[in-house]
Design an enzyme around this catalytic site. Structure first.
Site, PDB file in Angstrom:
ATOM      1  CE1 TYR A 174      49.831  -8.529  36.648  1.00 26.22           C
ATOM      2  CE2 TYR A 174      48.527  -7.803  34.790  1.00 26.22           C
ATOM      3  CZ  TYR A 174      48.694  -8.619  35.880  1.00 26.22           C
ATOM      4  OH  TYR A 174      47.738  -9.543  36.196  1.00 26.22           O
TER       5      TYR A 174
ATOM      6  CD  GLU B  35      48.607 -14.200  27.235  1.00 26.37           C
ATOM      7  OE1 GLU B  35      49.468 -14.719  26.505  1.00 26.37           O
ATOM      8  OE2 GLU B  35      48.170 -14.761  28.265  1.00 26.37           O
TER       9      GLU B  35
END
Length: 160
Positions: free
Chosen positions: A122, A110
């Site tokens: 990411y 998350e």
């Protein structure tokens, strides 16, 4: 070019002190010593790796869990003055490599909706958004984006 470093498991009380300091500098709601100690008691499931440089014993860290066939990345942080040197990427890659070796099929994490720097990292590592968790974070309240990727051989991964 990323300065020389090594990544290894958290191994000493001073390592945890370094992780806690980085947490306090990085997060509005940092984990406590008790939270990390509880994680570390989950032998074989929960892991904390630290990145060391020649001058900084704990320059960054990654805390993650391996549960069945999933790698769950809980926290990744680098000392503020050492950000932008590739250390965060190296830590996530090390966690992904461990997950692959342990048989993980997917990796999940998350990230705050407002943390566009982490989201860009990411994405470069092949993570894609698969959902949201409303009001997941506090101080301030904010949604989390749920990101995932398949765990595969990093050498064959075009996103790595």
């Amino acid at each position: 070019m990323t300065p020389a470093f090594r990544i290894e498991p958290l191994s000493a009380p001073a390592d945890l002190d370094g992780v806690l300091e980085i947490d306090r500098l990085s997060f509005s709601a940092p984990w406590t010593r008790a939270m990390y100690e509880d994680e570390l008691r989950q032998t074989g499931t929960a892991f904390v790796i630290v990145l060391r440089t020649g001058t900084t014993p704990v320059a960054g860290y990654c805390a993650y869990r391996l549960v069945v066939d999933e790698l769950q990345i809980n926290n990744v942080a680098v000392r503020p003055e050492l950000r932008g040197l590739g250390y965060g990427r190296a830590l996530v890659e090390a966690a992904l490599a461990h997950g692959r070796a342990a048989g993980a099929a997917t990796a999940t994490l998350e990230v705050r909706r407002s943390n566009t720097t982490a989201q860009a990292l990411y994405a470069r590592l092949g993570f894609t958004q698969v959902g949201e968790r409303p009001c997941y974070y506090s101080h301030p309240s904010e949604d989390a984006l749920i990101l995932t990727r398949r765990v595969r051989n990093l050498e064959d991964d075009p996103a790595a």
